[in-house]
Design a protein around this motif. Structure first.
Motif, PDB file in Angstrom:
ATOM      1  N   GLN A  41      56.395  36.051  37.470  1.00 25.11           N
ATOM      2  CA  GLN A  41      55.037  36.597  37.320  1.00 25.11           C
ATOM      3  C   GLN A  41      54.984  37.743  36.300  1.00 25.11           C
ATOM      4  O   GLN A  41      53.921  38.090  35.820  1.00 25.11           O
ATOM      5  CB  GLN A  41      54.474  37.070  38.660  1.00 25.11           C
ATOM      6  N   LEU A  45      45.937  39.489  36.047  1.00 28.28           N
ATOM      7  CA  LEU A  45      45.806  39.682  37.501  1.00 28.28           C
ATOM      8  C   LEU A  45      44.350  39.483  37.925  1.00 28.28           C
ATOM      9  O   LEU A  45      44.046  38.973  38.999  1.00 28.28           O
ATOM     10  CB  LEU A  45      46.285  41.090  37.890  1.00 28.28           C
ATOM     11  N   ARG A  57      42.869  36.141  39.292  1.00 21.24           N
ATOM     12  CA  ARG A  57      43.333  35.557  40.559  1.00 21.24           C
ATOM     13  C   ARG A  57      42.410  35.929  41.707  1.00 21.24           C
ATOM     14  O   ARG A  57      41.592  36.840  41.600  1.00 21.24           O
ATOM     15  CB  ARG A  57      44.745  36.049  40.868  1.00 21.24           C
ATOM     16  N   SER A  58      42.600  35.237  42.853  1.00 18.17           N
ATOM     17  CA  SER A  58      41.801  35.550  44.052  1.00 18.17           C
ATOM     18  C   SER A  58      42.393  36.790  44.730  1.00 18.17           C
ATOM     19  O   SER A  58      43.523  37.191  44.418  1.00 18.17           O
ATOM     20  CB  SER A  58      41.867  34.369  45.021  1.00 18.17           C
ATOM     21  N   PRO A  65      43.659  37.175  47.828  1.00 19.96           N
ATOM     22  CA  PRO A  65      44.973  36.921  48.445  1.00 19.96           C
ATOM     23  C   PRO A  65      46.082  36.761  47.404  1.00 19.96           C
ATOM     24  O   PRO A  65      47.204  37.244  47.591  1.00 19.96           O
ATOM     25  CB  PRO A  65      44.779  35.619  49.225  1.00 19.96           C
ATOM     26  N   GLU A  66      45.766  36.115  46.270  1.00 18.31           N
ATOM     27  CA  GLU A  66      46.799  35.952  45.223  1.00 18.31           C
ATOM     28  C   GLU A  66      47.176  37.311  44.631  1.00 18.31           C
ATOM     29  O   GLU A  66      48.335  37.564  44.331  1.00 18.31           O
ATOM     30  CB  GLU A  66      46.283  35.042  44.100  1.00 18.31           C
ATOM     31  N   ARG A  67      46.184  38.165  44.467  1.00 18.42           N
ATOM     32  CA  ARG A  67      46.481  39.506  43.918  1.00 18.42           C
ATOM     33  C   ARG A  67      47.357  40.281  44.890  1.00 18.42           C
ATOM     34  O   ARG A  67      48.302  40.955  44.494  1.00 18.42           O
ATOM     35  CB  ARG A  67      45.193  40.288  43.692  1.00 18.42           C
ATOM     36  N   ARG A  68      47.018  40.184  46.177  1.00 18.54           N
ATOM     37  CA  ARG A  68      47.843  40.900  47.169  1.00 18.54           C
ATOM     38  C   ARG A  68      49.283  40.394  47.090  1.00 18.54           C
ATOM     39  O   ARG A  68      50.228  41.190  47.128  1.00 18.54           O
ATOM     40  CB  ARG A  68      47.282  40.687  48.573  1.00 18.54           C
ATOM     41  N   ALA A  69      49.423  39.080  46.969  1.00 22.40           N
ATOM     42  CA  ALA A  69      50.777  38.512  46.914  1.00 22.40           C
ATOM     43  C   ALA A  69      51.506  39.012  45.665  1.00 22.40           C
ATOM     44  O   ALA A  69      52.691  39.386  45.720  1.00 22.40           O
ATOM     45  CB  ALA A  69      50.703  36.990  46.918  1.00 22.40           C
ATOM     46  N   ALA A  70      50.782  39.056  44.537  1.00 24.52           N
ATOM     47  CA  ALA A  70      51.420  39.490  43.281  1.00 24.52           C
ATOM     48  C   ALA A  70      51.833  40.957  43.367  1.00 24.52           C
ATOM     49  O   ALA A  70      52.914  41.337  42.908  1.00 24.52           O
ATOM     50  CB  ALA A  70      50.458  39.283  42.112  1.00 24.52           C
ATOM     51  N   PRO A 103      53.860  41.665  52.426  1.00 18.79           N
ATOM     52  CA  PRO A 103      52.473  41.191  52.223  1.00 18.79           C
ATOM     53  C   PRO A 103      51.540  41.620  53.359  1.00 18.79           C
ATOM     54  O   PRO A 103      50.368  41.934  53.116  1.00 18.79           O
ATOM     55  CB  PRO A 103      52.627  39.680  52.155  1.00 18.79           C
TER      56      PRO A 103
END
Ligand code: HMG
Ligand code: NAI
Length: 770
Positions: A54, A348, A351-352, A354-359, A368
């Motif tokens: 990433q 960044l 992204r959605s 949840p995807e941002r939180r994951a990143a 997470p």
């Protein structure tokens, strides 16, 4: 150091491994002639780790240090029956902390890289780099690999420090012995302003030695005796020990002057001499950390507060900075639970949530699940009920993270809480440009705040007389202040000075300067003000009235600068060199006109306040302080300024910006720990110290300013800002869910980002006409 290795486990796990940088404390040059040097590991680390997709991380097998380390360690593993990671799985090595902006600091990055790569392969084979046997193996491989890559130059002290860490006594053929630095010794490193080439200085000294062997030998004898004296000082009690360190440094510098004469090279540069002079004036001890010619100067003190004083003096008079957070005695080669934070996450925003939180979790190493603390209901009513009075609920504001921030060689994802569209995008955008120039460099003043006690006339005693009485009583006042906060003193803070100001013939004010460490300090200082007031009443015969901190935290500023290569400023229509010039013109406008300076500073506060709020700090205090500071030259002016930089041929090559702003902020106290989202924000930042947090805020301010000025000086603010603002306009008009993006896009397309237009478009969309 003779333990046997444990057998490799059946499954190979490749976790990150890090190795520290180093600094010589004494013994430079003499070590090349077989004498002992003292070297300490500094907590700036090279991390070898598996590349993270990433962030677009890629290994650098072309580096001679990586290549030599990979080859030798692979050979050793094979020879000892261990599995060797496939050739394609070379680790990435992150070394950003070894530089200030794009400039190297001479902290031994090549040795740390070599050691970290060797350690990573050993860890991959199931060997723990923290154990004595594996360290010994790592040292012999890394030393050989480093020597091959360096073609045999160097003492090897840097490799020993990178592997063993701590502080070591090192002799070329005499092994490595750990030694302990006494707890009374404070050590600081100042930036000598230019990168030094150790190799060319050593060569010049060798040539000088051929010309004048007698002087060379005399110089080496001085340097060796300085090293011995320094080592004996470490065994002594503070007063004797520090005296010996002063003598050792003076002898060492004398030796360097002799070498400088014969080498005809500048070892003690003008800037180094300035630092040595300031340290001597403050009765501290100082010498170049390394071969001289640039890089760093190490300063020794018996008391960290004296080091702070010299730092303030050097910064404000000579623009020479104490290098941030360079801790000595750092751990050696070690396995790390996670790789260092990388703030470069391209796109960044696409992204959605949840995807941002994951990143962000991947980038920071946080669990997470922690991100539930950023849910709008994370502040429970029960907690809110105890934070303020007459609570009826909570106001939620969005919190985002700005990407691309690199400050003093560390990456940060910066949490920002703000109601205004485009602020987070703008900060990320500018941080990306600044990163291309090496990132932000910053230095914070020591965390000194001012507690004020107002004294008014009672009776006939003249004001001059009262001032004299208070000044004569300074030590007692400092003691009372320290007694009111024993725990602060135990943490290294406490009273630092007393100042008396005459406001008119009936009023004086006494300032107590208090080092409040990692707290904002308001309540701490108010306690001090109330504690000293009775003593002031008694010695002055006047009457104390107000006893409160001052929010003009002008002794506690953060100073951050950056240098942006012009190529990164280029827009679709305008060349970067022209953009740099225009940004300088925009800066001059703010420097000349308070009307413009106010807007300029509003743009800066976009970034600063957003971080202040995200981390649970007091934004009223920050605002009051920033604007009072902005008027300190007699007229309201800009907190940040920008200049285009030209090369020798007159070509604009870069844009330089700098900001100084008071940052009376804390990472303890206030709401920093009570609000779950503020705690999460501080965790995302890697739990910074108070000073580091101030620098992050100043960097966010400088970035926000750059983004706005670049837009204003080129296409205008509306395209970027309004296209992001369009979503808020769509929301306000009643759009929900997918309607929001759709209406926002239509508003942008028609070029009219207005509420009435949004309502009309929404109506059309819902009736199927749009
Ligand atoms: C708005 C941008 C960033 C667009 O800028 P752009 O050139 O269209 O962006 P890009 O698509 O080329 O992307 C460049 C980078 O910007 C960031 N970026 C880009 N878009 C987003 C987004 N949607 N969300 C989050 N980040 C975004 C992101 O970092 C991205 O790179 P990446 O890291 O992804 O590789 C640019 O036009 C800009 O910086 N404008 C300045 C906006 C600004 O200053 N807003 C503050 C409010 S105005 C104000 O209050 C103050 C003022 C203006 O009065 C102060 C003054 O007068 O001095
Ligand atoms: N004029 C102003 O700005 C005023 C502001 N305030 C409010 O005061 C609060 C901030 O006051 P503080 O004294 O900072 O907080 P605080 O009163 O919560 O005190 C901080 C506490 O943290 C402890 N501590 C733990 N670790 C520490 C470390 N590493 N460094 C320093 N202290 C450490 C200290 O012992 C101290 O008792 C904010 O909420 C602010 O809004 C209150 C009055 C006036």
């Amino acid at each position: 150091m003779t333990d046997k290795p444990s057998p490799p486990p059946s499954s190979v796990s490749v976790g990150p491994v890090s190795a520290p940088g180093k600094s010589f404390l004494i013994g430079e040059y003499a070590v090349l002639e077989g004498h002992e040097a003292v070297v300490t590991a500094v907590d700036v680390r090279a991390h070898a780790h598996t590349p993270r997709d990433q962030h677009g991380e890629r290994p650098d097998p072309g580096s001679p240090f990586v290549a030599a380390a990979v080859e030798l360690v692979s050979g050793w593993l094979r020879g000892h029956g261990h599995e060797v990671p496939a050739p394609a799985s070379i680790p990435v090595v992150t070394t950003v902390g070894f530089t200030a902006g794009a400039r190297k600091l001479g902290l031994g990055s090549s040795a740390a890289v070599t050691a970290a790569v060797v350690g990573w392969y050993l860890r991959a084979a199931g060997l723990d780099p923290d154990t004595p046997y594996v360290r010994q193996v790592a040292y012999s491989i890394a030393r050989e690999a480093h020597a091959i890559a360096q073609e045999g130059r160097g003492s090897g002290a840097d490799v020993a420090s990178a592997v063993y860490g701590g502080t070591i006594r090192f002799a070329r053929d005499g092994g490595v012995q750990p030694i302990e630095l006494p707890s009374w010794l404070a050590i600081g490193f100042f930036d000598a302003g230019a990168p030094a080439s150790t190799t060319s200085l050593v060569k010049a000294v060798e040539t000088g030695a051929d010309r004048d062997p007698a002087t060379y030998e005399a110089a080496i004898a001085e340097l060796a005796s300085a090293s011995r004296r320094f080592q004996s000082a470490l065994e002594e009690r503070p007063a004797t020990g520090f005296g010996l360190i002063q003598e050792a440094c003076a002898t060492h510098n004398q030796g360097l002057r002799q070498l400088q004469d014969i080498a005809k090279a500048s070892i003690l540069t003008e800037r180094i001499e300035t630092i040595l002079g300031a340290a001597q004036w403050a009765e501290l001890a100082a010498k170049p950390a390394g071969a001289g010619g640039g890089d760093l100067v190490v300063v020794f003190a018996r008391d960290p507060a004296l080091l702070d004083r010299v730092a303030v003096e050097l910064y404000h008079r000579h623009d020479i900075a104490l290098v941030r957070k360079l801790e000595t005695d750092a751990a050696g080669l070690r396995a790390e639970p996670r790789p260092p934070v990388n703030s470069r996450i391209r796109g960044l925003f696409k992204r959605s949530i949840p995807e941002r939180r994951a990143a962000v979790a991947v980038a920071t190493g946080l669990e997470p699940a922690r991100f539930a603390d950023a849910d709008s209901g994370a502040l429970e009513q029960d907690t809110a009920e105890h934070m303020i009075e007459n609570v009826i609920g909570c106001l939620s504001l969005p919190i985002g993270v700005a990407t691309n921030f690199r400050l003093n060689g560390r990456d940060y994802l910066v949490p920002m809480c703000v109601e205004e569209a485009s602020v987070v995008a703008a900060a990320s955008n500018a941080a990306k440009m600044i990163r291309a120039g090496g990132g932000f460099a910053g230095v914070s003043d020591p965390p000194w705040m001012i507690a004020q006690v107002q004294l008014v006339r009672v009776g006939p005693r003249a004001v001059e007389d009262v001032v004299r009485a208070v000044e004569a009583d300074k030590q007692a006042l400092l003691d009372i202040a320290d007694d009111s906060h024993p725990r602060l003193v135990a943490r290294g803070g406490g009273a630092r000075g007393v100042e008396v100001r005459t406001l008119d013939e009936d009023t004086i004010v006494v300032h107590m300067l208090i080092d409040c460490r990692d707290a904002m300090g308001a309540n701490l200082l108010n306690t001090v003000a109330e504690a000293i007031a009775p003593r002031l009443d008694q010695i002055s015969g006047w009457r104390s009235v107000l006893r409160i901190l001052s929010n003009l935290a002008d002794r506690r500023a953060s100073h951050v600068s950056c240098r942006v290569p012009v190529s990164t400023l280029t827009t679709k229509e305008i060349d970067g060199a022209i953009v740099a010039k225009r940004i300088e013109e925009a800066s001059r406008f703010a420097e000349l006109d308070p009307y413009r300076a106010t807007t300029h500073n509003k743009g800066i506060m976009n970034g600063i306040d957003a971080v202040v709020i995200a981390t649970g700090n007091d934004w009223r205090a920050m605002e009051a302080s920033a604007h009072a500071f902005a008027v300190s030259h007699g007229r309201y002016g800009p907190l940040a300024i920008w200049r285009a930089v030209e090369d020798a041929e007159g070509q604009t090559v870069a844009l330089e910006g700098e900001i100084s702003v008071p940052t009376a902020v804390g990472v303890v106290g206030g709401a920093t720990r009570t609000h779950p989202t503020a705690r999460l924000a501080l965790d995302i930042l890697g739990r910074p110290s108070g000073g580091e947090l101030g620098l992050i805020m100043a960097a966010a301010g400088l970035a926000s300013n750059l983004a706005a000025l670049r837009a204003l000086a080129t296409e205008g603010i509306q395209r970027g800002h309004m296209s992001l603002h369009a979503r808020a306009v769509a929301l306000a008009a009643g759009a929900r869910g997918a309607e929001v993006e759709s209406i926002a896009q239509r508003l942008i397309d028609v070029g009219e980002i207005k509420p009435e237009r949004a309502e009309a478009l929404l109506g059309q969309l819902r009736t199927g006409e749009g």
